[in-house]
Design an enzyme around this catalytic site. Structure first.
Site, PDB file in Angstrom:
ATOM      1  NE  ARG A  14      -2.995  -1.295   3.196  1.00 46.97           N
ATOM      2  CZ  ARG A  14      -3.380  -0.808   4.373  1.00 46.97           C
ATOM      3  NH1 ARG A  14      -3.996   0.357   4.437  1.00 46.97           N
ATOM      4  NH2 ARG A  14      -3.136  -1.465   5.486  1.00 46.97           N
ATOM      5  CB  THR A  78       3.862 -12.467  13.046  1.00 45.31           C
ATOM      6  OG1 THR A  78       2.682 -13.149  13.509  1.00 45.31           O
ATOM      7  CG2 THR A  78       3.431 -11.201  12.328  1.00 45.31           C
ATOM      8  CG  ASP A 103       5.467  -2.182   9.843  1.00 49.60           C
ATOM      9  OD1 ASP A 103       5.615  -2.573  11.021  1.00 49.60           O
ATOM     10  OD2 ASP A 103       4.687  -2.742   9.045  1.00 49.60           O
ATOM     11  N   GLY A 138      -5.540  -7.934  16.629  1.00 48.77           N
ATOM     12  CA  GLY A 138      -5.751  -9.126  17.442  1.00 48.77           C
ATOM     13  C   GLY A 138      -6.297  -8.707  18.802  1.00 48.77           C
ATOM     14  CD  GLU A 152      -4.118 -11.899  14.793  1.00 49.73           C
ATOM     15  OE1 GLU A 152      -4.037 -10.950  13.995  1.00 49.73           O
ATOM     16  OE2 GLU A 152      -3.632 -11.857  15.937  1.00 49.73           O
ATOM     17  NE  ARG A 314      24.783  23.566  -0.368  1.00 45.78           N
ATOM     18  CZ  ARG A 314      25.558  23.629  -1.454  1.00 45.78           C
ATOM     19  NH1 ARG A 314      25.647  24.784  -2.118  1.00 45.78           N
ATOM     20  NH2 ARG A 314      26.224  22.584  -1.867  1.00 45.78           N
ATOM     21  CB  SER A 386      25.869  45.781  -4.504  1.00 44.91           C
ATOM     22  OG  SER A 386      25.404  46.228  -3.252  1.00 44.91           O
ATOM     23  CB  ALA A 404      29.067  48.455  -6.549  1.00 40.31           C
ATOM     24  NE  ARG A 421      32.291  49.698 -10.324  1.00 39.63           N
ATOM     25  CZ  ARG A 421      31.871  50.790  -9.678  1.00 39.63           C
ATOM     26  NH1 ARG A 421      31.180  51.716 -10.297  1.00 39.63           N
ATOM     27  NH2 ARG A 421      32.125  50.949  -8.416  1.00 39.63           N
TER      28      ARG A 421
HETATM   29  C1  UD1 Z   1      -0.357  -8.532  13.803  1.00 41.54           C
HETATM   30  C2  UD1 Z   1      -0.809  -9.395  14.970  1.00 41.54           C
HETATM   31  C3  UD1 Z   1      -2.058  -8.757  15.604  1.00 41.54           C
HETATM   32  C4  UD1 Z   1      -1.758  -7.348  16.028  1.00 41.54           C
HETATM   33  C5  UD1 Z   1      -1.215  -6.537  14.872  1.00 41.54           C
HETATM   34  C6  UD1 Z   1      -0.731  -5.208  15.340  1.00 41.54           C
HETATM   35  C7  UD1 Z   1      -0.206 -11.655  14.358  1.00 41.54           C
HETATM   36  C8  UD1 Z   1      -0.681 -12.965  13.839  1.00 41.54           C
HETATM   37  N1  UD1 Z   1      -1.124 -10.717  14.497  1.00 41.54           N
HETATM   38  O1  UD1 Z   1      -1.401  -8.571  12.848  1.00 41.54           O
HETATM   39  O2  UD1 Z   1      -2.487  -9.535  16.724  1.00 41.54           O
HETATM   40  O3  UD1 Z   1      -2.928  -6.752  16.561  1.00 41.54           O
HETATM   41  O4  UD1 Z   1      -0.092  -7.217  14.257  1.00 41.54           O
HETATM   42  O5  UD1 Z   1      -0.428  -4.407  14.253  1.00 41.54           O
HETATM   43  O6  UD1 Z   1       0.972 -11.510  14.659  1.00 41.54           O
HETATM   44  N2  UD1 Z   1       5.768  -9.742   8.944  1.00 41.54           N
HETATM   45  C9  UD1 Z   1       6.890 -10.406   8.518  1.00 41.54           C
HETATM   46  N3  UD1 Z   1       6.750 -11.632   7.971  1.00 41.54           N
HETATM   47  C10 UD1 Z   1       5.537 -12.240   7.815  1.00 41.54           C
HETATM   48  C11 UD1 Z   1       4.379 -11.547   8.247  1.00 41.54           C
HETATM   49  C12 UD1 Z   1       4.540 -10.304   8.818  1.00 41.54           C
HETATM   50  O7  UD1 Z   1       7.996  -9.910   8.629  1.00 41.54           O
HETATM   51  O8  UD1 Z   1       5.498 -13.365   7.303  1.00 41.54           O
HETATM   52  C13 UD1 Z   1       5.914  -8.412   9.538  1.00 41.54           C
HETATM   53  C14 UD1 Z   1       5.264  -7.350   8.674  1.00 41.54           C
HETATM   54  O9  UD1 Z   1       6.212  -6.742   7.836  1.00 41.54           O
HETATM   55  C15 UD1 Z   1       4.744  -6.354   9.690  1.00 41.54           C
HETATM   56  C16 UD1 Z   1       4.515  -7.201  10.946  1.00 41.54           C
HETATM   57  O10 UD1 Z   1       5.219  -8.406  10.754  1.00 41.54           O
HETATM   58  O11 UD1 Z   1       5.708  -5.407  10.020  1.00 41.54           O
HETATM   59  C17 UD1 Z   1       3.058  -7.464  11.225  1.00 41.54           C
HETATM   60  O12 UD1 Z   1       2.507  -8.163  10.136  1.00 41.54           O
HETATM   61  P1  UD1 Z   1       1.025  -7.940   9.682  1.00 41.54           P
HETATM   62  O13 UD1 Z   1       0.676  -8.947   8.677  1.00 41.54           O
HETATM   63  O14 UD1 Z   1       0.813  -6.525   9.367  1.00 41.54           O
HETATM   64  O15 UD1 Z   1       0.262  -8.264  11.040  1.00 41.54           O
HETATM   65  P2  UD1 Z   1      -1.254  -8.041  11.314  1.00 41.54           P
HETATM   66  O16 UD1 Z   1      -2.040  -8.922  10.437  1.00 41.54           O
HETATM   67  O17 UD1 Z   1      -1.561  -6.611  11.318  1.00 41.54           O
END
Ligand code: UD1
Ligand code: MG
Length: 439
Positions: A14, A78, A103, A138, A152, A314, A386, A404, A421
């Site tokens: 996004r 995750t 993030d 979640g 979730e 700068r 100037s 100047a 000049r």
């Molecule tokens: C997750 C939590 C949720 C919580 C929410 C908060 C889980 C299953 N759920 O949901 O309970 O309320 O965050 O924002 O954990 N990421 C990876 N690899 C993956 C998947 C995700 O690195 O395979 C990273 C993503 O880049 C992101 C973070 O993990 O930074 C969270 O992933 P995302 O899919 O956004 O989690 P949610 O579904 O929002």
């Protein structure tokens, strides 16, 4: 002891950008670098970043040799992400592991220390928050006040969706337990993912205490999925910086109209008017006044100096006390000694300017011949008329005056008037041309 895992494998569709999401900047610095700085403040034994999309770009952008990197490809959730980090963590003795997100850039060390504190060595600690609108998060399911599991949004029933306590995602888990639980995670859920959140029910089943802590401010745990959210967190972060400056005694004409993308160090009684941008490391001495619409980068401004409006300092601009830099004046890689003034329309680059020098409107140091850069030296008490060009390398001796419109190509001796000049002439009897009649 503490291990930290930072999840940064998500694609960030996004954001609609070629730049990996975690490299998008807040205050000029990648989001992931903010999280790393906060993690480092906790003095962990090991930090491991789980990366995926744009992997090499992320690694080179951060250039931190002490970091461990774990590639997660494909991204299966995750829980799967944290599993990839386990081999990279300090395992002897097993330390509690803190999970952060690349993030979620504004999380603060004070909040994390509280979470680590309640976790101790043997508890699972969740950072949770109470939201009026918990949609998408979640939910923390409690029975008799005790956390039993996390569900979730997409897996929740109506009663669970009504719960307003949410999982921020940030948690601390005992290292050994994490190594036991993560390989056992399944993916039979609405999203077909390996949920990190399922370790909560595992901990409860083992009789382990699950405890919670809460962030001081709601924005600490907010994540970035879009440019709109990025801009929102940028504003919050800038507001926080403005608050800190004001607490230190800086007067801001409008705390909503200053941008600090780096480190801004201010003395006493500094005044900063609206729409100024500070980049890199900027030092403002006591009593400095920054007028509206200035851009100042990696510069030092001496006490009682006045900058702007519309001035640009700068990198390498070093000004002593009571220096005035006015509108549309650019200073780069130059030192300007006390009580000197360049108030209008000038470029001072690669120059050494003495004390009590007056740089006239339209003065240019011609520092660049298209291939090399040269220095201009302007000694004390010089007056530059100037519209003067100083073709470097060139020196203007102490007390000299340049008329100047001078184009200075050789050194100007001290205390004399130097002008280059043609002599002014007037032609008597000269008539303006008149338009000729056609035909
Ligand atoms: C997750 C939590 C949720 C919580 C929410 C908060 C889980 C299953 N759920 O949901 O309970 O309320 O965050 O924002 O954990 N990421 C990876 N690899 C993956 C998947 C995700 O690195 O395979 C990273 C993503 O880049 C992101 C973070 O993990 O930074 C969270 O992933 P995302 O899919 O956004 O989690 P949610 O579904 O929002
Ligand atoms: Mg998800």
């Amino acid at each position: 002891m503490l291990n930290v895992v930072i999840l940064a494998a998500g694609q960030g569709k996004r954001m609609r950008s070629d730049l990996p999401k975690v490299l998008h900047p807040i205050a000029g610095k990648p989001m992931l670098a903010h999280v790393l700085d906060t993690a480092r403040a906790l003095v962990p034994a090991q930090v491991c970043v789980v990366y995926g999309h744009g992997g090499e770009q992320v690694r080179t952008a951060l250039l931190a040799p002490e970091l461990a990197w774990a590639l997660q490809e494909p991204q299966l959730g995750t829980g799967h992400a944290v599993l990839q980090a386990l081999p990279h963590l300090d395992a002897v003795p097993p330390a509690p592991t803190l999970v952060l997100y690349g993030d979620v850039p504004l999380i603060r060390a004070t909040t994390l220390r509280r979470l680590i504190e309640v976790a101790g060595d043997d508890k699972l600690a969740l950072l949770t928050a109470h939201l009026d609108n918990p949609h998408g998060y979640g939910r923390i399911v409690r029975i008799d006040g005790q956390v039993t599991r996390i569900v979730e949004e997409k897996d929740a029933d109506d009663a669970e969706r009504a719960i307003r306590e949410i999982n921020t995602g940030i948690l601390v888990a005992p290292g050994a337990a994490l190594a036991r639980w993560l390989p056992q995670l399944g993916n039979r859920n609405a999203q077909g993912e390996y949920y990190l959140t399922d370790i909560v029910a595992m901990a409860v089943a083992e009789g382990m205490d699950v405890v919670t802590a809460h962030p001081d401010a709601h924005w600490e745990t907010e994540g970035v999925n879009s440019k709109t959210q990025l801009a929102m967190l940028e504003r919050i972060h800038q507001r926080n910086i403005a608050e800190t400056l004001m607490e230190q005694g800086v007067t801001l004409a409008d705390p909503a109209r200053i941008d600090v993308r780096g480190e801004l160090l201010c003395g006493r009684d500094v005044f900063i008017d609206v729409n100024c941008v500070f980049e890199g490391r900027v030092v403002l001495g006591d009593g400095v006044r920054i007028n509206p619409n200035c851009v100042i980068q990696d510069a030092v401004v001496g006490p009682q100096s006045i900058i702007g409006p519309f001035a640009r300092l700068r990198p390498g601009a070093t000004l002593a006390e009571d220096v005035h830099i006015g509108n549309f004046v650019e200073v780069k890689n130059s030192t300007i000694a006390a009580h000197s003034k360049a108030n209008h329309l000038a470029y001072i680059g690669d120059a050494t300017v003495g004390s009590r020098v007056n740089v006239g409107a339209g003065t240019i140091t011609c520092n660049y011949d298209g291939a090399n850069k040269f220095r201009t030296v302007i000694e004390d008490d010089v007056f530059i008329g100037s519209d003067t060009q100083l073709v470097a390398p060139v020196t203007v001796g102490k007390g000299a005056t340049l008329g100047a419109g001078t184009t200075l190509t050789r050194d100007a001796p001290p205390d004399q008037l130097t002008v280059s000049r043609p002599k002014q002439i007037s032609i008597a009897g000269w008539k303006r041309p008149v338009k000729q009649k056609k035909g």
